[in-house]
Design a protein around this motif. Structure first.
Motif, PDB file in Angstrom:
ATOM      1  N   VAL A  77       6.023   5.848 -10.715  1.00  0.00           N
ATOM      2  CA  VAL A  77       6.556   5.019  -9.373  1.00  0.00           C
ATOM      3  C   VAL A  77       5.600   4.271  -8.948  1.00  0.00           C
ATOM      4  O   VAL A  77       4.479   4.209  -9.069  1.00  0.00           O
ATOM      5  CB  VAL A  77       6.453   6.133  -8.163  1.00  0.00           C
ATOM      6  CG1 VAL A  77       6.657   5.778  -6.788  1.00  0.00           C
ATOM      7  CG2 VAL A  77       7.151   7.380  -8.295  1.00  0.00           C
ATOM      8  N   PHE A  78       6.036   2.912  -8.419  1.00  0.00           N
ATOM      9  CA  PHE A  78       5.254   1.764  -7.942  1.00  0.00           C
ATOM     10  C   PHE A  78       5.311   1.716  -6.600  1.00  0.00           C
ATOM     11  O   PHE A  78       6.597   1.685  -6.004  1.00  0.00           O
ATOM     12  CB  PHE A  78       5.266   0.647  -8.958  1.00  0.00           C
ATOM     13  CG  PHE A  78       6.667  -0.124  -8.721  1.00  0.00           C
ATOM     14  CD1 PHE A  78       7.648   0.295  -9.691  1.00  0.00           C
ATOM     15  CD2 PHE A  78       6.880  -0.917  -7.896  1.00  0.00           C
ATOM     16  CE1 PHE A  78       8.852  -0.380  -9.801  1.00  0.00           C
ATOM     17  CE2 PHE A  78       8.313  -1.779  -7.986  1.00  0.00           C
ATOM     18  CZ  PHE A  78       9.089  -1.225  -8.516  1.00  0.00           C
ATOM     19  N   ALA A  79       4.142   1.584  -5.803  1.00  0.00           N
ATOM     20  CA  ALA A  79       4.246   1.395  -4.255  1.00  0.00           C
ATOM     21  C   ALA A  79       4.613  -0.213  -4.327  1.00  0.00           C
ATOM     22  O   ALA A  79       4.140  -1.033  -5.072  1.00  0.00           O
ATOM     23  CB  ALA A  79       2.848   1.570  -3.900  1.00  0.00           C
ATOM     24  N   LYS A  80       5.663  -0.261  -3.375  1.00  0.00           N
ATOM     25  CA  LYS A  80       6.202  -1.749  -3.162  1.00  0.00           C
ATOM     26  C   LYS A  80       5.326  -2.442  -1.808  1.00  0.00           C
ATOM     27  O   LYS A  80       4.731  -1.694  -1.004  1.00  0.00           O
ATOM     28  CB  LYS A  80       7.522  -1.630  -2.854  1.00  0.00           C
ATOM     29  CG  LYS A  80       8.305  -1.042  -3.803  1.00  0.00           C
ATOM     30  CD  LYS A  80       9.881  -1.394  -3.684  1.00  0.00           C
ATOM     31  CE  LYS A  80      10.773  -1.009  -4.649  1.00  0.00           C
ATOM     32  NZ  LYS A  80      11.917  -1.656  -4.766  1.00  0.00           N
ATOM     33  N   LYS A  81       5.269  -3.816  -1.970  1.00  0.00           N
ATOM     34  CA  LYS A  81       4.473  -4.572  -0.943  1.00  0.00           C
ATOM     35  C   LYS A  81       5.400  -4.984  -0.012  1.00  0.00           C
ATOM     36  O   LYS A  81       4.991  -5.730   0.940  1.00  0.00           O
ATOM     37  CB  LYS A  81       3.878  -5.537  -1.505  1.00  0.00           C
ATOM     38  CG  LYS A  81       2.585  -5.024  -2.724  1.00  0.00           C
ATOM     39  CD  LYS A  81       1.723  -6.162  -3.256  1.00  0.00           C
ATOM     40  CE  LYS A  81       0.675  -5.538  -4.109  1.00  0.00           C
ATOM     41  NZ  LYS A  81      -0.123  -6.440  -5.096  1.00  0.00           N
ATOM     42  N   SER A  82       6.947  -4.832  -0.143  1.00  0.00           N
ATOM     43  CA  SER A  82       7.483  -5.379   0.790  1.00  0.00           C
ATOM     44  C   SER A  82       8.807  -4.492   0.774  1.00  0.00           C
ATOM     45  O   SER A  82       9.256  -4.010  -0.089  1.00  0.00           O
ATOM     46  CB  SER A  82       8.061  -6.873   0.475  1.00  0.00           C
ATOM     47  OG  SER A  82       8.948  -6.849  -0.825  1.00  0.00           O
ATOM     48  N   GLU A 106       1.116  -4.222   3.589  1.00  0.00           N
ATOM     49  CA  GLU A 106       1.534  -3.026   3.685  1.00  0.00           C
ATOM     50  C   GLU A 106       2.073  -2.444   2.377  1.00  0.00           C
ATOM     51  O   GLU A 106       2.671  -3.032   1.771  1.00  0.00           O
ATOM     52  CB  GLU A 106       2.594  -2.722   4.755  1.00  0.00           C
ATOM     53  CG  GLU A 106       2.849  -1.298   5.161  1.00  0.00           C
ATOM     54  CD  GLU A 106       3.925  -1.334   6.206  1.00  0.00           C
ATOM     55  OE1 GLU A 106       4.384  -2.244   6.448  1.00  0.00           O
ATOM     56  OE2 GLU A 106       4.344  -0.069   6.694  1.00  0.00           O
ATOM     57  N   ILE A 107       1.890  -1.251   1.827  1.00  0.00           N
ATOM     58  CA  ILE A 107       2.485  -0.975   0.489  1.00  0.00           C
ATOM     59  C   ILE A 107       3.153   0.439   1.055  1.00  0.00           C
ATOM     60  O   ILE A 107       2.823   1.330   1.960  1.00  0.00           O
ATOM     61  CB  ILE A 107       1.390  -0.403  -0.303  1.00  0.00           C
ATOM     62  CG1 ILE A 107       0.169   0.675  -0.314  1.00  0.00           C
ATOM     63  CG2 ILE A 107       0.676  -1.699  -0.824  1.00  0.00           C
ATOM     64  CD1 ILE A 107      -0.473   1.225  -1.282  1.00  0.00           C
ATOM     65  N   MET A 108       4.283   0.852   0.449  1.00  0.00           N
ATOM     66  CA  MET A 108       5.147   1.920   0.797  1.00  0.00           C
ATOM     67  C   MET A 108       5.836   2.336  -0.383  1.00  0.00           C
ATOM     68  O   MET A 108       6.060   1.927  -1.517  1.00  0.00           O
ATOM     69  CB  MET A 108       6.059   1.627   1.618  1.00  0.00           C
ATOM     70  CG  MET A 108       7.173   0.635   1.360  1.00  0.00           C
ATOM     71  SD  MET A 108       7.694  -0.526   2.847  1.00  0.00           S
ATOM     72  CE  MET A 108       6.635  -1.959   2.752  1.00  0.00           C
ATOM     73  N   VAL A 109       5.978   3.842  -0.408  1.00  0.00           N
ATOM     74  CA  VAL A 109       6.639   4.763  -1.603  1.00  0.00           C
ATOM     75  C   VAL A 109       7.648   5.604  -0.770  1.00  0.00           C
ATOM     76  O   VAL A 109       7.382   6.148   0.257  1.00  0.00           O
ATOM     77  CB  VAL A 109       5.690   5.485  -2.255  1.00  0.00           C
ATOM     78  CG1 VAL A 109       6.283   6.465  -3.112  1.00  0.00           C
ATOM     79  CG2 VAL A 109       4.717   4.661  -3.022  1.00  0.00           C
ATOM     80  N   SER A 110       8.859   5.504  -1.334  1.00  0.00           N
ATOM     81  CA  SER A 110       9.750   6.104  -0.625  1.00  0.00           C
ATOM     82  C   SER A 110       9.345   7.896  -0.680  1.00  0.00           C
ATOM     83  O   SER A 110       9.109   8.246  -1.839  1.00  0.00           O
ATOM     84  CB  SER A 110      11.085   6.307  -1.426  1.00  0.00           C
ATOM     85  OG  SER A 110      12.150   7.086  -1.168  1.00  0.00           O
TER      86      SER A 110
END
Ligand code: 5GP
Length: 174
Positions: A77-82, A106-110
């Protein structure tokens, strides 16, 4: 990893006092044979930890994370930056100060891809001040999953990230 050391000595370029440029095999052009070897190395070092998921951050962490996931047979899984339009509202998110870009992202992970019963191995390219790792640790904590270790290709030992993370009792291999 003698192979990686030799490659850095041969192709790495210092930028100023504190940045190492390794665009020829890791950060722009990627050498899949080298990165596969590195994935095998991480898989060996973390073999006994029952990892269920690899977590990294886009973009440069993805290649080594993928090769490690391939060896361990677990999803990456990779954290997304947008935020993509395909991502719904249910995400874990945090803010990371980017070392190379000198800005907050901001980084995000589902929430779909990190669960409380996961045993997570973080893989990334560089360890400098530890901001990227602390961001990923925050996301793991939000999910209730367990962090079992961190594997980084290149640790810049003159910067404090590695020391600070190890102080927390977290296993860091670099
Ligand atoms: P930290 O969050 O530990 O301060 O910095 C790690 C992140 O910044 C890495 O994910 C990497 O993208 C970037 N980074 C830090 N130092 C360097 C460096 O010397 N060279 C390159 N290419 N990237 C770096």
């Amino acid at each position: 990893m003698e192979l990686l050391k030799q490659r850095i000595l041969k192709e790495g370029k210092a930028q100023g006092n504190d940045i190492l440029k390794v665009d020829s095999f890791l950060n722009h052009q990627i050498d899949p044979v080298l990165i596969r070897q590195i994935g095998k190395e991480f898989a060996n070092r973390f073999a006994d930890l029952n990892v269920t998921k690899i977590l990294t951050i886009e973009a440069s962490g993805i290649a080594p994370a993928l090769m490690t996931g391939l060896e361990l047979g677990v999803p990456v899984v990779f954290a997304k930056k947008s935020k993509a339009v395909t991502m719904d509202e249910s995400v874990y998110s945090t803010v990371v100060k980017s070392f190379t870009k000198q800005q907050n992202v901001e980084i995000m992970v589902s929430k779909d891809y990190l669960k409380s019963d996961d045993r997570v191995l973080i893989i990334d390219d560089f360890l400098a001040r530890g901001q990227a790792c602390f961001g990923l640790i925050d996301i793991i904590n939000q999910s209730g999953a367990e962090l079992v270790g961190i594997g980084i290709l290149i640790e810049k030992g003159f910067q404090p990230g590695g020391r600070e993370i190890r102080k927390l009792g977290i296993r860091v291999e670099t």
